[in-house]
Design a protein around this motif. Sequence first.
Motif, PDB file in Angstrom:
ATOM      1  N   GLY A  15      46.404  47.993  38.258  1.00 46.00           N
ATOM      2  CA  GLY A  15      45.185  47.497  38.002  1.00 46.00           C
ATOM      3  C   GLY A  15      44.824  46.488  39.270  1.00 46.00           C
ATOM      4  O   GLY A  15      43.553  46.050  39.231  1.00 46.00           O
ATOM      5  N   GLY A  16      45.624  46.193  40.212  1.00 43.52           N
ATOM      6  CA  GLY A  16      45.259  45.477  41.408  1.00 43.52           C
ATOM      7  C   GLY A  16      44.643  46.258  42.468  1.00 43.52           C
ATOM      8  O   GLY A  16      44.264  47.283  42.261  1.00 43.52           O
ATOM      9  N   SER A  17      44.454  45.866  43.300  1.00 45.90           N
ATOM     10  CA  SER A  17      43.761  46.339  44.625  1.00 45.90           C
ATOM     11  C   SER A  17      44.387  45.776  46.050  1.00 45.90           C
ATOM     12  O   SER A  17      45.096  44.826  45.803  1.00 45.90           O
ATOM     13  CB  SER A  17      42.259  45.742  44.574  1.00 45.90           C
ATOM     14  N   LEU A  18      44.235  46.628  47.051  1.00 43.81           N
ATOM     15  CA  LEU A  18      44.710  46.246  48.295  1.00 43.81           C
ATOM     16  C   LEU A  18      43.663  46.966  49.352  1.00 43.81           C
ATOM     17  O   LEU A  18      43.106  48.047  49.013  1.00 43.81           O
ATOM     18  CB  LEU A  18      46.211  46.556  48.346  1.00 43.81           C
ATOM     19  N   ARG A  19      43.741  46.496  50.521  1.00 45.49           N
ATOM     20  CA  ARG A  19      43.426  47.040  51.508  1.00 45.49           C
ATOM     21  C   ARG A  19      44.177  47.374  52.741  1.00 45.49           C
ATOM     22  O   ARG A  19      45.050  46.605  53.306  1.00 45.49           O
ATOM     23  CB  ARG A  19      42.252  46.283  52.150  1.00 45.49           C
ATOM     24  N   LEU A  20      44.230  48.687  53.037  1.00 38.90           N
ATOM     25  CA  LEU A  20      45.135  49.139  54.215  1.00 38.90           C
ATOM     26  C   LEU A  20      44.275  49.048  55.520  1.00 38.90           C
ATOM     27  O   LEU A  20      42.893  49.497  55.469  1.00 38.90           O
ATOM     28  CB  LEU A  20      45.721  50.482  53.847  1.00 38.90           C
ATOM     29  N   SER A  21      45.148  48.867  56.529  1.00 41.95           N
ATOM     30  CA  SER A  21      44.239  48.937  57.793  1.00 41.95           C
ATOM     31  C   SER A  21      44.951  49.810  58.748  1.00 41.95           C
ATOM     32  O   SER A  21      46.305  49.902  58.893  1.00 41.95           O
ATOM     33  CB  SER A  21      44.258  47.376  58.549  1.00 41.95           C
ATOM     34  N   CYS A  22      44.335  50.424  59.601  1.00 45.66           N
ATOM     35  CA  CYS A  22      45.284  51.231  60.353  1.00 45.66           C
ATOM     36  C   CYS A  22      44.465  50.800  61.903  1.00 45.66           C
ATOM     37  O   CYS A  22      43.136  51.337  62.273  1.00 45.66           O
ATOM     38  CB  CYS A  22      45.004  52.984  60.331  1.00 45.66           C
ATOM     39  N   ALA A  23      45.036  50.429  62.963  1.00 47.90           N
ATOM     40  CA  ALA A  23      44.490  49.957  64.309  1.00 47.90           C
ATOM     41  C   ALA A  23      45.065  51.267  65.237  1.00 47.90           C
ATOM     42  O   ALA A  23      46.108  51.485  65.424  1.00 47.90           O
ATOM     43  CB  ALA A  23      45.243  48.597  64.564  1.00 47.90           C
ATOM     44  N   ALA A  24      44.094  51.386  65.941  1.00 50.53           N
ATOM     45  CA  ALA A  24      44.187  52.489  67.040  1.00 50.53           C
ATOM     46  C   ALA A  24      44.197  51.713  68.357  1.00 50.53           C
ATOM     47  O   ALA A  24      43.450  50.882  68.762  1.00 50.53           O
ATOM     48  CB  ALA A  24      43.410  53.576  66.847  1.00 50.53           C
ATOM     49  N   SER A  25      44.952  52.233  69.336  1.00 48.79           N
ATOM     50  CA  SER A  25      44.687  51.916  70.653  1.00 48.79           C
ATOM     51  C   SER A  25      43.865  52.717  71.514  1.00 48.79           C
ATOM     52  O   SER A  25      43.559  54.135  71.043  1.00 48.79           O
ATOM     53  CB  SER A  25      45.956  51.963  71.425  1.00 48.79           C
ATOM     54  N   GLY A  26      43.288  52.497  72.684  1.00 50.92           N
ATOM     55  CA  GLY A  26      42.324  53.351  73.490  1.00 50.92           C
ATOM     56  C   GLY A  26      40.990  52.927  73.130  1.00 50.92           C
ATOM     57  O   GLY A  26      40.581  52.104  72.545  1.00 50.92           O
ATOM     58  N   ARG A  27      39.968  53.624  74.428  1.00 50.69           N
ATOM     59  CA  ARG A  27      38.949  53.411  74.165  1.00 50.69           C
ATOM     60  C   ARG A  27      37.919  54.520  73.760  1.00 50.69           C
ATOM     61  O   ARG A  27      36.535  54.559  73.931  1.00 50.69           O
ATOM     62  CB  ARG A  27      38.237  53.220  75.692  1.00 50.69           C
ATOM     63  N   THR A  28      38.439  55.711  72.966  1.00 52.22           N
ATOM     64  CA  THR A  28      37.538  56.479  72.527  1.00 52.22           C
ATOM     65  C   THR A  28      37.857  56.675  70.968  1.00 52.22           C
ATOM     66  O   THR A  28      37.713  57.752  70.347  1.00 52.22           O
ATOM     67  CB  THR A  28      38.158  57.893  73.188  1.00 52.22           C
ATOM     68  N   PHE A  29      38.080  55.589  70.258  1.00 50.00           N
ATOM     69  CA  PHE A  29      38.266  55.672  68.897  1.00 50.00           C
ATOM     70  C   PHE A  29      37.206  55.937  67.975  1.00 50.00           C
ATOM     71  O   PHE A  29      36.989  56.789  67.217  1.00 50.00           O
ATOM     72  CB  PHE A  29      38.764  54.188  68.455  1.00 50.00           C
ATOM     73  N   HIS A  30      35.828  55.803  68.760  1.00 45.27           N
ATOM     74  CA  HIS A  30      34.591  56.114  68.104  1.00 45.27           C
ATOM     75  C   HIS A  30      34.458  57.731  68.132  1.00 45.27           C
ATOM     76  O   HIS A  30      33.573  58.226  67.367  1.00 45.27           O
ATOM     77  CB  HIS A  30      33.426  55.425  69.012  1.00 45.27           C
ATOM     78  N   SER A  31      35.241  58.555  68.954  1.00 42.02           N
ATOM     79  CA  SER A  31      34.889  60.026  68.815  1.00 42.02           C
ATOM     80  C   SER A  31      35.951  60.574  67.774  1.00 42.02           C
ATOM     81  O   SER A  31      36.080  61.738  67.824  1.00 42.02           O
ATOM     82  CB  SER A  31      35.257  60.577  70.176  1.00 42.02           C
ATOM     83  N   TYR A  32      36.946  59.757  66.912  1.00 45.29           N
ATOM     84  CA  TYR A  32      37.771  60.355  66.024  1.00 45.29           C
ATOM     85  C   TYR A  32      37.537  60.339  64.780  1.00 45.29           C
ATOM     86  O   TYR A  32      36.997  59.528  64.090  1.00 45.29           O
ATOM     87  CB  TYR A  32      39.149  59.372  66.363  1.00 45.29           C
ATOM     88  N   ASP A  33      37.816  61.400  64.034  1.00 39.57           N
ATOM     89  CA  ASP A  33      37.773  61.521  62.577  1.00 39.57           C
ATOM     90  C   ASP A  33      38.894  60.798  62.069  1.00 39.57           C
ATOM     91  O   ASP A  33      40.036  60.900  62.574  1.00 39.57           O
ATOM     92  CB  ASP A  33      37.706  62.983  62.127  1.00 39.57           C
ATOM     93  N   MET A  34      38.730  59.900  61.323  1.00 43.71           N
ATOM     94  CA  MET A  34      39.924  59.138  60.788  1.00 43.71           C
ATOM     95  C   MET A  34      40.423  59.600  59.450  1.00 43.71           C
ATOM     96  O   MET A  34      39.493  59.569  58.392  1.00 43.71           O
ATOM     97  CB  MET A  34      40.046  57.749  60.751  1.00 43.71           C
ATOM     98  N   ASN A  35      41.544  59.592  59.195  1.00 41.93           N
ATOM     99  CA  ASN A  35      42.092  60.042  57.548  1.00 41.93           C
ATOM    100  C   ASN A  35      43.250  59.252  57.013  1.00 41.93           C
ATOM    101  O   ASN A  35      44.081  58.670  57.705  1.00 41.93           O
ATOM    102  CB  ASN A  35      42.479  61.515  57.528  1.00 41.93           C
ATOM    103  N   TRP A  36      43.330  59.077  55.933  1.00 35.91           N
ATOM    104  CA  TRP A  36      44.271  58.522  55.240  1.00 35.91           C
ATOM    105  C   TRP A  36      45.207  59.671  54.154  1.00 35.91           C
ATOM    106  O   TRP A  36      44.435  60.421  53.550  1.00 35.91           O
ATOM    107  CB  TRP A  36      43.912  57.371  54.460  1.00 35.91           C
ATOM    108  N   PHE A  37      46.181  59.722  54.503  1.00 32.78           N
ATOM    109  CA  PHE A  37      47.136  60.619  53.672  1.00 32.78           C
ATOM    110  C   PHE A  37      48.276  59.818  52.917  1.00 32.78           C
ATOM    111  O   PHE A  37      48.598  58.547  53.393  1.00 32.78           O
ATOM    112  CB  PHE A  37      47.683  61.624  54.496  1.00 32.78           C
ATOM    113  N   ARG A  38      48.721  60.106  52.004  1.00 32.59           N
ATOM    114  CA  ARG A  38      49.904  59.640  51.361  1.00 32.59           C
ATOM    115  C   ARG A  38      51.063  60.610  51.044  1.00 32.59           C
ATOM    116  O   ARG A  38      50.807  61.683  50.755  1.00 32.59           O
ATOM    117  CB  ARG A  38      49.279  58.766  50.168  1.00 32.59           C
ATOM    118  N   GLN A  39      52.213  60.154  50.941  1.00 32.47           N
ATOM    119  CA  GLN A  39      53.443  60.868  50.461  1.00 32.47           C
ATOM    120  C   GLN A  39      54.393  60.172  49.571  1.00 32.47           C
ATOM    121  O   GLN A  39      54.764  59.137  49.805  1.00 32.47           O
ATOM    122  CB  GLN A  39      54.148  61.620  51.619  1.00 32.47           C
ATOM    123  N   ALA A  40      54.366  60.620  48.419  1.00 29.97           N
ATOM    124  CA  ALA A  40      55.182  59.995  47.427  1.00 29.97           C
ATOM    125  C   ALA A  40      56.737  60.671  47.361  1.00 29.97           C
ATOM    126  O   ALA A  40      56.760  61.642  47.898  1.00 29.97           O
ATOM    127  CB  ALA A  40      54.872  60.072  46.023  1.00 29.97           C
TER     128      ALA A  40
END
Length: 117
Positions: A15-40
Amino acid sequence: QVPLVESGGGLVQAGGSLRLSCAASGRTFHSYDMNWFRQAPGKEREFVAAITWNDITVYGNSVKGRATISRDNAKNTVYLQMSTLKPEDTAVYYCNARRSTDGSTYWGQGTQVTVSS
């Protein structure tokens, strides 16, 4: 290479919530499609959410309505806000970057999310 570092995982009650973050390096981040996956444990890696370089968002059926993906290109960071968490959301969450120009793909090391009932 695009080093990706996830953070924000942890133990949360159902019932709770959280926020995940993903920090990238480099100067071309704006050109990337970003995705989240998970594996149980014992399961295949599952698509969670995506945000394209031009801010189009897509969600997996299992999180639709409970997750919001966003990005801050000035901070080279993508976020996954999840609410109404369920025990079945327990998994290692991985950040993925796909360069829109040539399809090159990079993965983070993952962050564990555990939802207790």
